[in-house]
Design an enzyme around this catalytic site. Sequence first.
Site, PDB file in Angstrom:
ATOM      1  N   ASP A  54       1.393  25.781  31.825  1.00  0.00           N
ATOM      2  CA  ASP A  54       0.097  25.119  31.826  1.00  0.00           C
ATOM      3  C   ASP A  54       0.323  23.614  31.909  1.00  0.00           C
ATOM      4  O   ASP A  54       1.246  23.082  31.283  1.00  0.00           O
ATOM      5  CB  ASP A  54      -0.672  25.433  30.541  1.00  0.00           C
ATOM      6  CG  ASP A  54      -1.036  26.899  30.420  1.00  0.00           C
ATOM      7  OD1 ASP A  54      -0.988  27.605  31.442  1.00  0.00           O
ATOM      8  OD2 ASP A  54      -1.353  27.329  29.304  1.00  0.00           O
ATOM      9  N   CYS A  95      -6.088  28.811  31.101  1.00  0.00           N
ATOM     10  CA  CYS A  95      -4.789  29.448  31.301  1.00  0.00           C
ATOM     11  C   CYS A  95      -4.867  30.961  31.495  1.00  0.00           C
ATOM     12  O   CYS A  95      -4.275  31.488  32.434  1.00  0.00           O
ATOM     13  CB  CYS A  95      -3.842  29.099  30.165  1.00  0.00           C
ATOM     14  SG  CYS A  95      -4.416  29.587  28.519  1.00  0.00           S
ATOM     15  N   HIS A 145      -1.791  36.577  26.406  1.00  0.00           N
ATOM     16  CA  HIS A 145      -3.215  36.301  26.199  1.00  0.00           C
ATOM     17  C   HIS A 145      -4.115  36.999  27.207  1.00  0.00           C
ATOM     18  O   HIS A 145      -5.182  36.513  27.538  1.00  0.00           O
ATOM     19  CB  HIS A 145      -3.494  34.795  26.217  1.00  0.00           C
ATOM     20  CG  HIS A 145      -2.789  34.061  25.126  1.00  0.00           C
ATOM     21  ND1 HIS A 145      -2.875  32.706  24.981  1.00  0.00           N
ATOM     22  CD2 HIS A 145      -1.996  34.488  24.120  1.00  0.00           C
ATOM     23  CE1 HIS A 145      -2.142  32.327  23.949  1.00  0.00           C
ATOM     24  NE2 HIS A 145      -1.613  33.398  23.428  1.00  0.00           N
TER      25      HIS A 145
END
Length: 175
Positions: A54, A95, A145
């Site tokens: 990121d 992200c 995630h």
Amino acid sequence: MQTENRRDFLKQMAAGGALLAGPTLSATPVSDTNARGAPSSAARTPNIVLYLSDEFRADFIGASGENFYVKTPNLDKLARRGAIFTHAVTNQPLCSPARACMLTGRYATETNVWKLEVDMRRDLPTLATVLRDHGYTANMIGKWHLAKTGTAASLGWVAPESRGGFLDVWEGANV
């Protein structure tokens, strides 16, 4: 036509794996190992290591030549033996949605990851499933995630059905 090309992205990534590895790097598909896990005499395939980060600009790595003060010898060595993508665009500013788009070749609204802390659709082919179809093992280390494992800052094991085709996922710190 634009959508069809995006969906072909995964196939192109698997087929273009040789572009990401230098000629001396090699990997052996699981099916080409003997009982002890040693490579058989079958043809070897290149390793593919995909680094994603990121908020990472070109001048953060020495190999880009953008900032002569930056010293990244290990990343520079990988870049010399592999490939650097110099132009990248994402249609998602967050992200997790951006990662889901890259792994599936689909828009965030199609992956179900259009915001943080939601599950990615489990029925979609991913870069990992395409690579595994071509005889590779596929593992992931870092921020996942893309499945609910508590909170966005949670660490640890990700259930197999939530790994997007990766054989194992080792989730690291959210930094």
